[in-house]
Design an enzyme around this catalytic site. Structure first.
Site, PDB file in Angstrom:
ATOM      1  N   GLU A  29       0.756  -1.304  -0.093  1.00 28.44           N
ATOM      2  CA  GLU A  29       0.181  -0.069  -0.005  1.00 28.44           C
ATOM      3  C   GLU A  29       1.012   1.227   0.066  1.00 28.44           C
ATOM      4  OE1 GLU A  29      -2.738  -0.673   3.309  1.00 28.44           O
ATOM      5  OE2 GLU A  29      -4.184  -1.443   2.008  1.00 28.44           O
ATOM      6  N   GLU A  88     -10.612  -4.959   8.493  1.00 31.18           N
ATOM      7  CA  GLU A  88      -9.625  -3.907   8.597  1.00 31.18           C
ATOM      8  C   GLU A  88      -8.451  -4.149   7.607  1.00 31.18           C
ATOM      9  OE1 GLU A  88      -9.137  -0.976   9.983  1.00 31.18           O
ATOM     10  OE2 GLU A  88      -7.110  -0.576   9.862  1.00 31.18           O
ATOM     11  N   GLY A 100      -7.856 -18.044  -5.802  1.00 33.94           N
ATOM     12  CA  GLY A 100      -9.186 -17.893  -5.329  1.00 33.94           C
ATOM     13  C   GLY A 100      -8.993 -17.739  -3.691  1.00 33.94           C
ATOM     14  N   TYR A 136     -13.622  -6.859  -5.635  1.00 26.08           N
ATOM     15  CA  TYR A 136     -14.642  -6.407  -4.861  1.00 26.08           C
ATOM     16  C   TYR A 136     -15.805  -6.393  -5.282  1.00 26.08           C
ATOM     17  CZ  TYR A 136     -10.809  -5.797  -1.505  1.00 26.08           C
ATOM     18  OH  TYR A 136      -9.588  -5.634  -0.761  1.00 26.08           O
TER      19      TYR A 136
END
Lengths: 154, 154
Positions: A29, A88, A100, A136
């Site tokens: 990130e 989180e 997967g 998502y």
């Protein structure tokens, strides 16, 4: 590559490996400079007297290597007057993606949330993380465009 | 207008008034159609066997009318390996704004978060709510531009 893996709740023996995955997530990130935590407090918050978080992990069947994790806690909606689950962190090691594993972790948590009678299952994503957003959305999530997170660091 | 008010923790006698303020907040956010909750489950989640939320209220000194509230729960940062406070709702009745009530509610929660050794105090804001964003920034909050909330409704 085919890898057999299972999803299970973490135990105290897994804490160091989980902490190393947190470090790997922070690097992915581009937020490594924000990491000030340590494995001792992670262990206390998971398995101490007053636990406030839970973790499920993805482990390979052959080598019992932990290759992914999802860390979550209980949140709340006042509009529903109902508990929810807030995810989180979810992370799968780059070399184990496309198998997967992330999908299995998310599906496990959706099941946990339903079993607990939760109204919502929520998490956050960085707006530049297009592969994650697409994943998502395929899993059925809405990405809420209007909300922004506010933070005061103490 | 000058109004004397005090900030205090909610008690079970305040639950109905708090629920009515939740309805007023939903209306302000143009999200009334999302409200499916009820006062009984709010009371259980605040004061039942397994409480998962806390509330502080702003009450006028003269009439003991509740004119604002802040509802919060414990969240967690894996980068800090530390608990935080997540403010789910903060609301002041429109006719009582500009009197410092929102500021007092936020400052009370910052104090609670510091007393509990939390690393962060966080909440969310709608990106079109410019007065709220300006207020939060004056209070020292960062508004994180990159994060988006994902949701699966169960």
């Amino acid at each position: 590559m085919e890898v057999n893996f299972k999803i299970r709740s973490a135990t105290v023996a897994d804490v160091l490996e989980i902490f190393n995955l947190i470090l790997a997530l922070a690097e992915y990130e581009k937020l490594s400079e924000q990491v000030t935590g340590n494995v001792e407090s992670l262990q206390a918050d998971l398995f101490g007297d007053r636990p406030c978080i839970e973790v499920i992990i993805a482990e390979t069947e052959e080598l019992q290597k932990i290759v992914g994790y999802a860390l979550f806690f209980t949140n709340y909606s006042t509009f529903l007057t109902q508990r929810g689950i807030y995810l989180e962190d979810i992370f799968v090691l780059p070399e184990y993606r496309g198998l997967g594993i992330g999908k299995s972790l998310l599906n496990s948590l959706i099941r946990v949330a339903k079993d607990r009678g939760c109204g919502r299952f929520e998490w956050s994503v960085l707006d530049w993380n297009e592969p994650a957003i697409a994943f998502y959305q395929r899993m059925g999530a809405e990405v809420l465009p209007e909300w922004r997170i506010c933070r005061i660091s103490l």
